[in-house]
Design a protein around this motif. Sequence first.
Motif, PDB file in Angstrom:
ATOM      1  N   GLU A   1       1.208  -0.639  -0.027  1.00  0.00           N
ATOM      2  CA  GLU A   1       0.415  -0.105  -0.250  1.00  0.00           C
ATOM      3  C   GLU A   1       1.071   1.249  -0.116  1.00  0.00           C
ATOM      4  OE1 GLU A   1      -2.116  -0.699   3.532  1.00  0.00           O
ATOM      5  OE2 GLU A   1      -3.544  -2.071   2.351  1.00  0.00           O
ATOM      6  N   GLU A   2       2.319   1.546   0.651  1.00  0.00           N
ATOM      7  CA  GLU A   2       3.009   2.045   0.344  1.00  0.00           C
ATOM      8  C   GLU A   2       3.458   2.379  -0.614  1.00  0.00           C
ATOM      9  OE1 GLU A   2       4.308   5.576   2.440  1.00  0.00           O
ATOM     10  OE2 GLU A   2       2.784   4.021   2.920  1.00  0.00           O
ATOM     11  N   GLY A   3       3.968   1.447  -1.127  1.00  0.00           N
ATOM     12  CA  GLY A   3       4.501   1.567  -2.359  1.00  0.00           C
ATOM     13  C   GLY A   3       3.559   2.106  -3.143  1.00  0.00           C
ATOM     14  N   LYS A   4       2.359   1.786  -3.443  1.00  0.00           N
ATOM     15  CA  LYS A   4       1.606   2.314  -4.452  1.00  0.00           C
ATOM     16  C   LYS A   4       1.440   3.748  -4.175  1.00  0.00           C
ATOM     17  CE  LYS A   4      -2.127  -1.816  -4.682  1.00  0.00           C
ATOM     18  NZ  LYS A   4      -2.925  -2.280  -4.287  1.00  0.00           N
ATOM     19  N   ASN A   5       1.109   4.296  -3.322  1.00  0.00           N
ATOM     20  CA  ASN A   5       1.594   5.704  -2.748  1.00  0.00           C
ATOM     21  C   ASN A   5       1.846   6.266  -3.639  1.00  0.00           C
ATOM     22  OD1 ASN A   5      -1.827   5.435  -0.673  1.00  0.00           O
ATOM     23  ND2 ASN A   5       0.171   5.443   0.773  1.00  0.00           N
ATOM     24  N   LYS A   6       3.477   5.716  -3.774  1.00  0.00           N
ATOM     25  CA  LYS A   6       5.101   6.536  -4.049  1.00  0.00           C
ATOM     26  C   LYS A   6       4.764   6.372  -5.221  1.00  0.00           C
ATOM     27  CE  LYS A   6       6.877   6.637   0.521  1.00  0.00           C
ATOM     28  NZ  LYS A   6       8.612   5.543   1.096  1.00  0.00           N
ATOM     29  N   GLY A   7       3.548   5.570  -6.230  1.00  0.00           N
ATOM     30  CA  GLY A   7       3.903   4.850  -7.492  1.00  0.00           C
ATOM     31  C   GLY A   7       4.778   4.275  -8.260  1.00  0.00           C
ATOM     32  N   THR A   8       4.919   2.800  -6.754  1.00  0.00           N
ATOM     33  CA  THR A   8       6.119   1.728  -6.990  1.00  0.00           C
ATOM     34  C   THR A   8       5.216   1.111  -6.598  1.00  0.00           C
ATOM     35  OG1 THR A   8       7.674   2.806  -6.066  1.00  0.00           O
ATOM     36  CG2 THR A   8       8.132   1.282  -5.859  1.00  0.00           C
ATOM     37  N   LYS A   9       5.252  -0.262  -7.116  1.00  0.00           N
ATOM     38  CA  LYS A   9       5.003  -2.091  -7.654  1.00  0.00           C
ATOM     39  C   LYS A   9       6.513  -2.850  -6.286  1.00  0.00           C
ATOM     40  CE  LYS A   9       2.695  -6.069  -9.669  1.00  0.00           C
ATOM     41  NZ  LYS A   9       1.898  -6.540 -10.843  1.00  0.00           N
ATOM     42  N   ARG A  10       5.601  -3.030  -5.138  1.00  0.00           N
ATOM     43  CA  ARG A  10       6.742  -3.993  -4.778  1.00  0.00           C
ATOM     44  C   ARG A  10       6.046  -5.233  -4.577  1.00  0.00           C
ATOM     45  NH1 ARG A  10       6.987  -0.464  -0.435  1.00  0.00           N
ATOM     46  NH2 ARG A  10       8.113   1.559  -1.086  1.00  0.00           N
ATOM     47  N   LYS A  11       7.262  -5.978  -5.234  1.00  0.00           N
ATOM     48  CA  LYS A  11       7.712  -6.886  -5.000  1.00  0.00           C
ATOM     49  C   LYS A  11       8.074  -8.698  -3.680  1.00  0.00           C
ATOM     50  CE  LYS A  11       5.943 -10.717  -8.112  1.00  0.00           C
ATOM     51  NZ  LYS A  11       4.742 -10.411  -9.063  1.00  0.00           N
ATOM     52  N   LEU A  12       7.066  -9.353  -3.454  1.00  0.00           N
ATOM     53  CA  LEU A  12       7.643 -10.519  -2.443  1.00  0.00           C
ATOM     54  C   LEU A  12       8.363 -11.192  -3.213  1.00  0.00           C
ATOM     55  CD1 LEU A  12       8.243 -10.790   0.454  1.00  0.00           C
ATOM     56  CD2 LEU A  12       6.205 -11.493   0.975  1.00  0.00           C
ATOM     57  N   ALA A  13       9.637 -11.886  -2.963  1.00  0.00           N
ATOM     58  CA  ALA A  13       9.701 -13.424  -3.019  1.00  0.00           C
ATOM     59  C   ALA A  13       9.915 -14.488  -2.029  1.00  0.00           C
ATOM     60  CB  ALA A  13      10.705 -13.527  -3.943  1.00  0.00           C
ATOM     61  N   VAL A  14       8.311 -15.463  -2.219  1.00  0.00           N
ATOM     62  CA  VAL A  14       8.792 -16.441  -1.441  1.00  0.00           C
ATOM     63  C   VAL A  14       9.244 -17.669  -1.139  1.00  0.00           C
ATOM     64  CG1 VAL A  14       6.840 -17.540   0.372  1.00  0.00           C
ATOM     65  CG2 VAL A  14       5.965 -15.402   0.111  1.00  0.00           C
ATOM     66  N   VAL A  15      10.137 -17.816  -0.309  1.00  0.00           N
ATOM     67  CA  VAL A  15      10.831 -19.076  -0.527  1.00  0.00           C
ATOM     68  C   VAL A  15      10.699 -20.445   0.467  1.00  0.00           C
ATOM     69  CG1 VAL A  15      13.103 -20.788  -0.848  1.00  0.00           C
ATOM     70  CG2 VAL A  15      12.623 -18.325  -2.230  1.00  0.00           C
ATOM     71  N   GLY A  16       9.488 -21.719   0.480  1.00  0.00           N
ATOM     72  CA  GLY A  16       9.579 -21.900   1.545  1.00  0.00           C
ATOM     73  C   GLY A  16       8.570 -23.857   1.196  1.00  0.00           C
ATOM     74  N   TRP A  17       8.684 -23.669   2.114  1.00  0.00           N
ATOM     75  CA  TRP A  17       7.685 -25.046   2.313  1.00  0.00           C
ATOM     76  C   TRP A  17       7.106 -25.769   3.815  1.00  0.00           C
ATOM     77  CZ3 TRP A  17      12.725 -24.306   3.599  1.00  0.00           C
ATOM     78  CH2 TRP A  17      13.227 -24.868   4.959  1.00  0.00           C
ATOM     79  N   GLY A  18       5.914 -26.436   3.108  1.00  0.00           N
ATOM     80  CA  GLY A  18       4.605 -26.357   4.300  1.00  0.00           C
ATOM     81  C   GLY A  18       4.107 -28.059   4.413  1.00  0.00           C
TER      82      GLY A  18
END
Length: 392
Positions: free
Chosen positions: A241-258
């Motif tokens: 949401e903060e990225g949207k306010n600044k005109g930036t698209k934020r990306k999270l990489a999730v490495v894991g298992w379950g």
Amino acid sequence: MKKLYVVFNSQVDNNSMGGGDKIVMNISKVLGEKKLYDLKYIGCPEGYEMVSKNIKNVSFSYLNKFKVKSLGLLGAYFLRILFSFNIFKLRIKNEDVGLKDTVLWSSSDFLPDTFPCFLYKLFNPSVRWVGSMFLRLRNPFKKEIKFNYKTFFSFVSQQVSIFFFKMCCDHICVLCKDDVNYLIRKGIPKSRIFITSGGVNIKEFNEVSISEKKYDACFVGRFHTQKGIDDLIYVWKKIVEEGKNKGTKRKLAVVGWGDEKQVKTLNDLIENNGIGEYVDMKGFLDGKDKISVIKSSGVLLFPSSFESWGVVVAEGIASKVPVVSYRLPTIYENFKFGVVWVDPFDKEKYFSEVEKLLTDEDYRNGIINEAKDFVNELDWENVGIKFSKHII
């Protein structure tokens, strides 16, 4: 040459290697490469698959052929315990090396790992047994964790292993002072307990280079509540949401298992919070593939609520990526540099620190640079040599 037999008899599959497995595998590998011990592994089929995937020309003897995929977790677990007596069929006692120069190392405190060693030690007192307790489990009877069949079974299993340790284990390795004190309260002499650590392969990390940052942040770990999954999604939604306010698209990489339920829970959290397009689910990765994702990220998020050491923190530091973690005493005592600490469990402060690292380059570089000398202390070779001095 002295002989070291490492027991890997509790693995579920070869694609879910936990921090404890990684510690034992890498330390034992160093002891073998340095020719301090003639190294052999014993255990279950999944144990063989995991070890052979990470160590070339491995010497492995089966205690059993029971697979979780065929029998289910509980079925394989109980049969592996029952067939622990197969350890007496192995040629541990041999002509060139006496039992006093032979070490058995149980890779975890799960009963399929500890019971074979306990049995062999009971009937062969001169062999040396090294036990491992890499995570003291919370007590469901005291409501330290939610009571269900998994927490009950795991806790009781660990208590039985601790009883075995108390009876005849020569050395028990743990990862933090809290666990030393816990075992002392259980009646185990302090002289038999020592602290080891996790580590990283610095050479392997240095061999991985990236051309650009693909992700703003990454998460690495099991999809378990104690790894802070709820806090991870809460914080990342605010970052998006903060990225949207600044005109930036934020990306999270999730490495894991379950397991299936844990994966579904995480996916539901992501979708229900409307951040699906801002999260890249990478699945289980290890080695250079995992390192590449970490190095391609601006920040490593480590919102765990319960840990004994924090291998992922070390991997972030070795990747020259700042880590954001709650200030848990068991982690805080191990990492002097390279980490931004947040009071447990202040999600708003956690968010603000992540946002600052993403937007303030000087702040981010300062955290990275302070760890440039410390990182060498985390190399597996140094960790392995220190470990060997405790079991001589």
